[in-house]
Motif scaffolding. Structure first.
Motif, PDB file in Angstrom:
ATOM      1  N   THR A  90       0.434 -46.657 -55.281  1.00  0.00           N
ATOM      2  CA  THR A  90       0.831 -45.255 -55.278  1.00  0.00           C
ATOM      3  C   THR A  90       1.568 -44.894 -56.561  1.00  0.00           C
ATOM      4  O   THR A  90       1.284 -43.875 -57.199  1.00  0.00           O
ATOM      5  CB  THR A  90       1.719 -44.953 -54.057  1.00  0.00           C
ATOM      6  OG1 THR A  90       1.001 -45.276 -52.859  1.00  0.00           O
ATOM      7  CG2 THR A  90       2.113 -43.485 -54.021  1.00  0.00           C
ATOM      8  N   GLN A  91       2.518 -45.728 -56.965  1.00  0.00           N
ATOM      9  CA  GLN A  91       3.262 -45.471 -58.200  1.00  0.00           C
ATOM     10  C   GLN A  91       2.360 -45.620 -59.426  1.00  0.00           C
ATOM     11  O   GLN A  91       2.431 -44.813 -60.365  1.00  0.00           O
ATOM     12  CB  GLN A  91       4.475 -46.402 -58.300  1.00  0.00           C
ATOM     13  CG  GLN A  91       5.118 -46.507 -59.673  1.00  0.00           C
ATOM     14  CD  GLN A  91       5.591 -45.174 -60.258  1.00  0.00           C
ATOM     15  OE1 GLN A  91       5.653 -44.151 -59.568  1.00  0.00           O
ATOM     16  NE2 GLN A  91       5.917 -45.165 -61.542  1.00  0.00           N
ATOM     17  N   SER A  94       0.308 -42.605 -59.767  1.00  0.00           N
ATOM     18  CA  SER A  94       1.109 -41.452 -60.192  1.00  0.00           C
ATOM     19  C   SER A  94       1.280 -41.460 -61.709  1.00  0.00           C
ATOM     20  O   SER A  94       1.354 -40.400 -62.347  1.00  0.00           O
ATOM     21  CB  SER A  94       2.468 -41.444 -59.493  1.00  0.00           C
ATOM     22  OG  SER A  94       3.331 -42.437 -60.015  1.00  0.00           O
ATOM     23  N   ARG A  95       1.318 -42.653 -62.312  1.00  0.00           N
ATOM     24  CA  ARG A  95       1.381 -42.757 -63.771  1.00  0.00           C
ATOM     25  C   ARG A  95       0.039 -42.372 -64.399  1.00  0.00           C
ATOM     26  O   ARG A  95      -0.001 -41.789 -65.487  1.00  0.00           O
ATOM     27  CB  ARG A  95       1.774 -44.169 -64.209  1.00  0.00           C
ATOM     28  CG  ARG A  95       3.180 -44.600 -63.784  1.00  0.00           C
ATOM     29  CD  ARG A  95       3.674 -45.736 -64.662  1.00  0.00           C
ATOM     30  NE  ARG A  95       3.953 -45.261 -66.012  1.00  0.00           N
ATOM     31  CZ  ARG A  95       3.797 -46.016 -67.110  1.00  0.00           C
ATOM     32  NH1 ARG A  95       3.343 -47.271 -67.010  1.00  0.00           N
ATOM     33  NH2 ARG A  95       4.075 -45.525 -68.294  1.00  0.00           N
ATOM     34  N   ASP A  97      -1.913 -40.138 -63.025  1.00  0.00           N
ATOM     35  CA  ASP A  97      -1.916 -38.682 -62.870  1.00  0.00           C
ATOM     36  C   ASP A  97      -1.091 -37.990 -63.951  1.00  0.00           C
ATOM     37  O   ASP A  97      -1.416 -36.871 -64.376  1.00  0.00           O
ATOM     38  CB  ASP A  97      -1.385 -38.297 -61.488  1.00  0.00           C
ATOM     39  CG  ASP A  97      -2.349 -38.637 -60.362  1.00  0.00           C
ATOM     40  OD1 ASP A  97      -3.527 -38.936 -60.661  1.00  0.00           O
ATOM     41  OD2 ASP A  97      -1.920 -38.604 -59.196  1.00  0.00           O
ATOM     42  N   SER A  98      -0.026 -38.641 -64.384  1.00  0.00           N
ATOM     43  CA  SER A  98       0.844 -38.032 -65.401  1.00  0.00           C
ATOM     44  C   SER A  98       0.310 -38.214 -66.814  1.00  0.00           C
ATOM     45  O   SER A  98       0.845 -37.638 -67.762  1.00  0.00           O
ATOM     46  CB  SER A  98       2.255 -38.637 -65.318  1.00  0.00           C
ATOM     47  OG  SER A  98       2.252 -39.980 -65.787  1.00  0.00           O
ATOM     48  N   CYS A 171       9.693 -43.923 -56.924  1.00  0.00           N
ATOM     49  CA  CYS A 171       8.557 -43.155 -56.387  1.00  0.00           C
ATOM     50  C   CYS A 171       8.708 -42.972 -54.885  1.00  0.00           C
ATOM     51  O   CYS A 171       8.499 -41.864 -54.359  1.00  0.00           O
ATOM     52  CB  CYS A 171       7.252 -43.874 -56.719  1.00  0.00           C
ATOM     53  SG  CYS A 171       5.768 -43.121 -56.018  1.00  0.00           S
ATOM     54  N   ILE A 253       0.232 -36.018 -52.704  1.00  0.00           N
ATOM     55  CA  ILE A 253       1.196 -36.796 -53.480  1.00  0.00           C
ATOM     56  C   ILE A 253       0.524 -37.447 -54.684  1.00  0.00           C
ATOM     57  O   ILE A 253       1.205 -37.901 -55.609  1.00  0.00           O
ATOM     58  CB  ILE A 253       1.916 -37.844 -52.611  1.00  0.00           C
ATOM     59  CG1 ILE A 253       0.948 -38.899 -52.084  1.00  0.00           C
ATOM     60  CG2 ILE A 253       2.648 -37.184 -51.464  1.00  0.00           C
ATOM     61  CD1 ILE A 253       1.626 -40.036 -51.345  1.00  0.00           C
ATOM     62  N   LEU A 254      -0.803 -37.537 -54.660  1.00  0.00           N
ATOM     63  CA  LEU A 254      -1.590 -37.951 -55.808  1.00  0.00           C
ATOM     64  C   LEU A 254      -2.629 -36.867 -56.075  1.00  0.00           C
ATOM     65  O   LEU A 254      -3.016 -36.132 -55.169  1.00  0.00           O
ATOM     66  CB  LEU A 254      -2.301 -39.279 -55.539  1.00  0.00           C
ATOM     67  CG  LEU A 254      -1.431 -40.522 -55.328  1.00  0.00           C
ATOM     68  CD1 LEU A 254      -2.293 -41.696 -54.894  1.00  0.00           C
ATOM     69  CD2 LEU A 254      -0.643 -40.879 -56.594  1.00  0.00           C
ATOM     70  N   LYS A 255      -3.102 -36.793 -57.314  1.00  0.00           N
ATOM     71  CA  LYS A 255      -4.189 -35.879 -57.610  1.00  0.00           C
ATOM     72  C   LYS A 255      -5.434 -36.292 -56.833  1.00  0.00           C
ATOM     73  O   LYS A 255      -5.569 -37.448 -56.428  1.00  0.00           O
ATOM     74  CB  LYS A 255      -4.457 -35.854 -59.113  1.00  0.00           C
ATOM     75  CG  LYS A 255      -3.349 -35.182 -59.912  1.00  0.00           C
ATOM     76  CD  LYS A 255      -3.689 -35.084 -61.394  1.00  0.00           C
ATOM     77  CE  LYS A 255      -2.599 -34.347 -62.159  1.00  0.00           C
ATOM     78  NZ  LYS A 255      -2.914 -34.249 -63.613  1.00  0.00           N
ATOM     79  N   SER A 258      -7.341 -39.496 -57.859  1.00  0.00           N
ATOM     80  CA  SER A 258      -6.568 -40.721 -57.609  1.00  0.00           C
ATOM     81  C   SER A 258      -6.501 -41.027 -56.124  1.00  0.00           C
ATOM     82  O   SER A 258      -6.641 -42.179 -55.693  1.00  0.00           O
ATOM     83  CB  SER A 258      -5.162 -40.585 -58.182  1.00  0.00           C
ATOM     84  OG  SER A 258      -5.189 -40.526 -59.594  1.00  0.00           O
ATOM     85  N   LYS A 259      -6.277 -39.993 -55.327  1.00  0.00           N
ATOM     86  CA  LYS A 259      -6.241 -40.172 -53.871  1.00  0.00           C
ATOM     87  C   LYS A 259      -7.584 -40.697 -53.367  1.00  0.00           C
ATOM     88  O   LYS A 259      -7.623 -41.648 -52.577  1.00  0.00           O
ATOM     89  CB  LYS A 259      -5.914 -38.838 -53.201  1.00  0.00           C
ATOM     90  CG  LYS A 259      -6.012 -38.852 -51.686  1.00  0.00           C
ATOM     91  CD  LYS A 259      -5.681 -37.470 -51.115  1.00  0.00           C
ATOM     92  CE  LYS A 259      -5.859 -37.430 -49.608  1.00  0.00           C
ATOM     93  NZ  LYS A 259      -5.503 -36.102 -49.049  1.00  0.00           N
TER      94      LYS A 259
END
Length: 349
Positions: A90-91, A94-95, A97-98, A171, A253-255, A258-259
């Motif tokens: 998940t973390q 998220s990276r 996604d960023s 996260c 919580i994720l794009k 990614s999800k």
């Protein structure tokens, strides 16, 4: 047994009445506002099935469309073992996604990245007399190896790419997940479990691990197993893990890409087929991640019920079990099937 007879038997098991408050099915829920009352016979059956494991069993299952919740030892901490890879992924995503890293980015794998435990990287690329295996893998490939076959070497690289344990825990805090913490790479987690003194302040070395492992005795390992179970590090409550799964499935919580990637890999997970999936109908869709170490076993994931009866986020943990792995897995499978049947039939009545 025909459908009517099975339904009647289930109603008898669940006490012939529903004590759970119904919620509208239009909006998906991640966690109910208050603790759901569990029918006495269901509670008793879950305890009986948990006893198969020979240890302590923690359960939290949420029917995502109604918010109905089943919990047993749901606030107690259990070693996650490899199920903590859900939080790491998940973390890491998220990276992605960023824009901090990309899925296609190639990561060189060095000799010191080859860690013990499950997976294939160490066995495949740990060539004799080679100081550094000439291989580089994409972030996507490492993520696949971590979640699909639970590769520990890939996991520790993923944890590093995710920013380390502190970033994973930040996260979880940002997502409102309280009761789940990641503290060690798998290499040090395994060393601590089996009583090999690998200080995390020193760089990892396979040679050093093998050297220290020679001094491990069955007595030391047994004592280390018990100490490991009482260590709060790298543990989760069943409720915290189920909340993470629920948010992954029902919230952004994720794009979206990614999800979709993460859920697709979990759907194809190749480990622990005798656990959450073990007693379910063969065509049941289960997205999951297993964990096994020492006296513990776990499986956490998402189950799709048939006939539009909804989805279940579920975490089942076993700890302090001295019975063999097959019995721990049997307990997880039987508990899961009972919860599956309960939600299936109560949501169709």
């Amino acid at each position: 047994m025909n459908t009517f007879t099975k339904l009647f038997s289930l109603l008898l098991l669940f006490g012939g009445q529903l004590t759970i408050a119904q919620k509208p099915k239009a909006a998906k829920q991640t966690v109910p506002q208050s603790q759901t009352a569990i029918p006495v016979r269901l509670e008793q059956e879950l305890v009986r099935l948990s006893d198969i494991s020979g240890g302590k069993v923690g359960i939290c299952a949420v029917h995502l469309e109604s918010g109905k919740t089943i919990s047993q030892n749901g606030k107690d901490h259990f070693p996650m073992a490899s199920s903590y890879k859900v939080a790491i992924a998940t973390q890491l995503l998220s990276r992605v996604d960023s824009g901090s890293i990309t899925l296609d980015q190639l990561i060189p794998i060095t000799k010191n990245d080859l860690h013990p435990g499950s997976g294939m990287l160490t066995g495949r690329f740990n060539w004799p007399n080679s100081p550094s295996p000439p291989v580089a893998l994409s972030v996507r490939s490492l993520l696949e190896l971590m979640l699909l076959i639970s590769d520990n070497s890939a996991t520790d690289v993923c944890l590093r790419l995710a920013g380390g344990p502190d970033a994973v825990n930040a996260c979880m805090k940002r997502l409102g997940i309280d009761g789940l913490q990641v503290n060690r790479p798998t290499a040090w987690l395994i060393a601590d479990c089996v009583g090999i003194p690998m200080d995390m302040s020193q760089a990892w070395s396979p040679a050093r691990y093998d050297s220290l492992a020679r001094f491990s005795t069955p007595e030391k390992r047994e004592a280390s197993y018990i100490a490991f179970e009482n260590d709060i590090r790298d543990t989760s409550t069943p409720e915290a893990m189920t909340l993470l799964l629920s948010k992954l499935y029902t919230q952004s919580i994720l794009k979206s890409d990614s999800k979709a990637l993460m859920l697709d890999i979990m759907k194809r997970c190749e480990t622990g087929l005798a656990r959450l999936k073990g007693a379910l109908p063969p065509d049941t869709e289960v997205l999951h991640k297993t964990g096994t170490i020492g006296l513990t076993a776990s499986d956490v994931g998402l189950i799709t019920l048939p006939d539009n009866a909804g989805h279940v986020a579920i975490s089942v943990f076993v700890k302090s079990s001295k019975k063999d792995g097959a019995l721990r897995e049997r307990a997880i499978a039987e508990v899961t099937r009972t919860i599956y049947d309960y939600f299936l039939f109560t949501n169709q009545l």
